[in-house]
Design an enzyme around this catalytic site. Structure first.
Site, PDB file in Angstrom:
ATOM      1  N   GLY A  33       0.824  -1.208   0.000  1.00 30.99           N
ATOM      2  CA  GLY A  33       0.000   0.000   0.000  1.00 30.99           C
ATOM      3  C   GLY A  33       0.848   1.244   0.000  1.00 30.99           C
ATOM      4  O   GLY A  33       2.043   1.195  -0.279  1.00 30.99           O
ATOM      5  N   ASN A  34       0.214   2.368   0.289  1.00 32.33           N
ATOM      6  CA  ASN A  34       0.947   3.639   0.360  1.00 32.33           C
ATOM      7  C   ASN A  34       0.313   4.528   1.420  1.00 32.33           C
ATOM      8  O   ASN A  34      -0.705   4.167   2.002  1.00 32.33           O
ATOM      9  CB  ASN A  34       0.978   4.309  -1.020  1.00 32.33           C
ATOM     10  CG  ASN A  34      -0.409   4.666  -1.515  1.00 32.33           C
ATOM     11  OD1 ASN A  34      -1.058   5.555  -0.980  1.00 32.33           O
ATOM     12  ND2 ASN A  34      -0.879   3.932  -2.524  1.00 32.33           N
ATOM     13  N   ARG A  35       0.898   5.683   1.647  1.00 29.69           N
ATOM     14  CA  ARG A  35       0.509   6.511   2.781  1.00 29.69           C
ATOM     15  C   ARG A  35      -0.560   7.538   2.468  1.00 29.69           C
ATOM     16  O   ARG A  35      -0.823   8.424   3.278  1.00 29.69           O
ATOM     17  CB  ARG A  35       1.753   7.201   3.350  1.00 29.69           C
ATOM     18  CG  ARG A  35       2.681   6.245   4.090  1.00 29.69           C
ATOM     19  CD  ARG A  35       4.017   6.900   4.402  1.00 29.69           C
ATOM     20  NE  ARG A  35       3.852   8.169   5.100  1.00 29.69           N
ATOM     21  CZ  ARG A  35       4.745   9.155   5.092  1.00 29.69           C
ATOM     22  NH1 ARG A  35       5.864   9.006   4.406  1.00 29.69           N
ATOM     23  NH2 ARG A  35       4.524  10.265   5.742  1.00 29.69           N
TER      24      ARG A  35
END
Ligand code: CTP
Ligand code: CA
Length: 234
Positions: A33-35
């Site tokens: 995923g990412n932030r």
């Protein structure tokens, strides 16, 4: 800027906004995923609704509540996001790609949980494959001038160029009408309540929006988009 003082200049317009961060599964319990929090995309959707648009928010794992008065389509992967956006882009006036879309996905996704074996030499290696570029696809497949396509770019300056140089190159590469350029660093951009951006137009225009709430940035984006709407509102 309160919603009462907003112009109703998106009345009769259909707007699609993607927001949040996609997740690419490795197995039933893990993902890449990412932030991205989805804050800026949600602010864009809320501002468009307040300015009179019919808004669809394609939402990937938002960390903030969805605004009232917008249609929400939840997605997980980049492929799902692409499908949801493409399906709605055809009948829309504007598509804003504020989501952080995974560039790569694990080449294989196991249907059962990945387990450790007794032999560390057999630890897994994750192989990635490229996801399609949703934004570039929208530009490639659009008919005539519609929809207006807005992209985002989070950049850091590096040895090969400044933030602005990277932004301009990305705008040219993607072929979208407007690029919302964001300088990211340790404390800026992701999850923050404020944002400072530069709006780069395909016509060479450049507008700096100094550090402000994401709702103020959202209104600045719509201010830039409205003059690009050439087809009549329905
Ligand atoms: N984007 C997209 N599909 C992807 C990746 C990105 O539609 N598979 C969109 C994002 O939503 C954003 C824009 O493209 O609006 C720019 O994303 P960014 O990650 O900055 O650009 P990339 O072309 O992926 O380049 P980079 O190598 O810098 O990540
Ligand atoms: Ca990327």
């Amino acid at each position: 800027l309160g919603s009462g003082s907003r112009p109703r200049d998106l009345e009769g317009r259909r707007v699609v906004v993607s927001a949040g961060g996609t997740r690419e599964p490795l197995d039933p319990v893990r993902f890449l995923g990412n932030r991205s929090s989805g804050r800026q995309g949600v602010a864009l959707a809320a501002a468009a609704a307040a300015r009179g648009a019919r808004v669809t928010l394609v939402a990937a794992h938002l960390e903030v509540p969805v605004p009232a008065g917008v249609e929400v389509v939840g997605v997980t992967t980049a492929a799902e996001l692409g499908e949801a956006v493409r399906a709605r882009a055809a009948g829309s006036d504007v598509v804003v790609m504020a989501a952080a879309v995974a560039d790569f996905r694990p080449a294989t996704r196991t249907s059962t949980k990945i387990k450790k074996s007794d032999d560390p030499a057999r630890d897994p290696v994750v192989v990635l494959e490229r996801n399609p570029d949703v934004l570039a696809g929208l530009v490639r497949e659009r008919v005539g001038a519609a929809p207006v396509v807005v992209g985002f770019a989070a950049e850091t300056g590096d040895a090969s160029g400044s933030v602005l140089e990277h932004g301009r190159a990305k705008l040219a590469r993607k072929g979208c009408d407007l690029l919302v350029l964001n300088e990211v660093g340790e404390t800026r951009g992701f999850a923050a309540a404020t944002n400072a951006v530069t709006l780069l137009g395909a016509d060479g225009s450049e507008r700096e929006v100094p550090e402000a709430g994401k709702d103020v940035v959202a209104d600045a984006v719509w201010d830039a988009v409205v003059p690009m709407l050439t087809s009549p509102a329905t």
